[in-house]
Design a protein around this motif. Sequence first.
Motif, PDB file in Angstrom:
ATOM      1  N   ALA A   1       3.185  -3.758  -1.393  1.00 54.97           N
ATOM      2  CA  ALA A   1       3.220  -2.615  -2.304  1.00 54.97           C
ATOM      3  C   ALA A   1       4.008  -1.475  -1.668  1.00 54.97           C
ATOM      4  N   VAL A   2       4.488  -0.557  -2.505  1.00 51.61           N
ATOM      5  CA  VAL A   2       5.189   0.639  -2.037  1.00 51.61           C
ATOM      6  C   VAL A   2       4.422   1.860  -2.515  1.00 51.61           C
ATOM      7  N   ILE A   3       4.156   2.802  -1.599  1.00 46.34           N
ATOM      8  CA  ILE A   3       3.505   4.051  -1.952  1.00 46.34           C
ATOM      9  C   ILE A   3       4.397   5.203  -1.489  1.00 46.34           C
ATOM     10  N   SER A   4       4.119   6.384  -2.007  1.00 49.44           N
ATOM     11  CA  SER A   4       4.908   7.569  -1.646  1.00 49.44           C
ATOM     12  C   SER A   4       4.312   8.223  -0.396  1.00 49.44           C
ATOM     13  N   PRO A   5       5.088   9.105   0.275  1.00 50.59           N
ATOM     14  CA  PRO A   5       4.523   9.829   1.424  1.00 50.59           C
ATOM     15  C   PRO A   5       3.280  10.632   1.058  1.00 50.59           C
ATOM     16  N   ALA A   6       3.277  11.255  -0.124  1.00 52.11           N
ATOM     17  CA  ALA A   6       2.102  12.025  -0.539  1.00 52.11           C
ATOM     18  C   ALA A   6       0.893  11.113  -0.722  1.00 52.11           C
ATOM     19  N   GLN A   7       1.112   9.940  -1.277  1.00 53.01           N
ATOM     20  CA  GLN A   7       0.001   8.991  -1.454  1.00 53.01           C
ATOM     21  C   GLN A   7      -0.507   8.505  -0.095  1.00 53.01           C
ATOM     22  N   LEU A   8       0.407   8.357   0.849  1.00 56.65           N
ATOM     23  CA  LEU A   8      -0.016   7.951   2.190  1.00 56.65           C
ATOM     24  C   LEU A   8      -0.982   8.974   2.780  1.00 56.65           C
ATOM     25  N   MET A   9      -0.685  10.245   2.580  1.00 57.15           N
ATOM     26  CA  MET A   9      -1.585  11.279   3.090  1.00 57.15           C
ATOM     27  C   MET A   9      -2.936  11.215   2.380  1.00 57.15           C
ATOM     28  N   ASP A  10      -2.916  10.987   1.065  1.00 61.80           N
ATOM     29  CA  ASP A  10      -4.176  10.911   0.318  1.00 61.80           C
ATOM     30  C   ASP A  10      -5.017   9.721   0.757  1.00 61.80           C
ATOM     31  N   LEU A  11      -4.336   8.619   1.089  1.00 63.60           N
ATOM     32  CA  LEU A  11      -5.053   7.388   1.442  1.00 63.60           C
ATOM     33  C   LEU A  11      -5.325   7.277   2.939  1.00 63.60           C
ATOM     34  N   ALA A  12      -4.863   8.257   3.722  1.00 67.31           N
ATOM     35  CA  ALA A  12      -5.015   8.180   5.173  1.00 67.31           C
ATOM     36  C   ALA A  12      -6.472   7.989   5.609  1.00 67.31           C
ATOM     37  N   PRO A  13      -7.443   8.712   5.027  1.00 65.24           N
ATOM     38  CA  PRO A  13      -8.839   8.477   5.457  1.00 65.24           C
ATOM     39  C   PRO A  13      -9.289   7.034   5.234  1.00 65.24           C
ATOM     40  N   ALA A  14      -8.861   6.432   4.111  1.00 62.26           N
ATOM     41  CA  ALA A  14      -9.248   5.048   3.834  1.00 62.26           C
ATOM     42  C   ALA A  14      -8.590   4.094   4.822  1.00 62.26           C
ATOM     43  N   PHE A  15      -7.315   4.356   5.139  1.00 57.83           N
ATOM     44  CA  PHE A  15      -6.637   3.527   6.144  1.00 57.83           C
ATOM     45  C   PHE A  15      -7.323   3.660   7.496  1.00 57.83           C
TER      46      PHE A  15
END
Length: 214
Positions: free
Chosen positions: A191-205
């Motif tokens: 999958a491809v996500i945006s940099p902003a989505q990466l920040m939002d998902l960082a806690p889950a990662f």
Amino acid sequence: MRAVRRPEVRLPELQPYDGAELEPEGDYDGLEFAGTDCSRQSARGARFMDCALRRCVLDEAVLSRARIIDSVLSGVRGVGTDLSQAMLRDVEVSDARLGGIQLHGSALERVVVRGGKIDFLNLRKAKLRDVAFEGCVLVEADFGGAQLERVTFDDCTLARVDFSAARMKDVDLRGAAAVDIARGIDCLAGAVISPAQLMDLAPAFAAQVGVRVE
């Protein structure tokens, strides 16, 4: 990222459906279902070719193993609709209001889902190829064990989605308005996500790999 191949549905002149109750293994070709109440009817294994379902009610309708081809579903609504192991090919779905719809084990190819809201969508072990979700709200959608290839989520809200054991290829999440992944954060390879989505998902990662953020 390879682009999604979208359906090009060109319906012929349609005949109005006569309103009779749907039948298992029925064959429906070139028909328009306008405001038809199909609640609790069974069309298991039926074939819908070049059909339009507009503002139909599908509460607890049984359409498992049905084949829906070159068709349009507009403004349909229902709870507990059973489309398990169904096949949808070259289908446009717009402004649907559905809850608890069962599409597990189904096959979707060249399908657009535009607008509307779907709660508790069950796509476990389904196969999605060339599927575009556009401007819709998916609440607690379950993609567990599904195969997704060339799937996009443009301007969609994904709330508490489950990607557990999903397999992805060319899945584009960058256009989603909101992405909330409840389970399966470790299955986003492909999958491809945006940099902003990466920040939002960082806690889950971080939680997935056992990192504590303080």
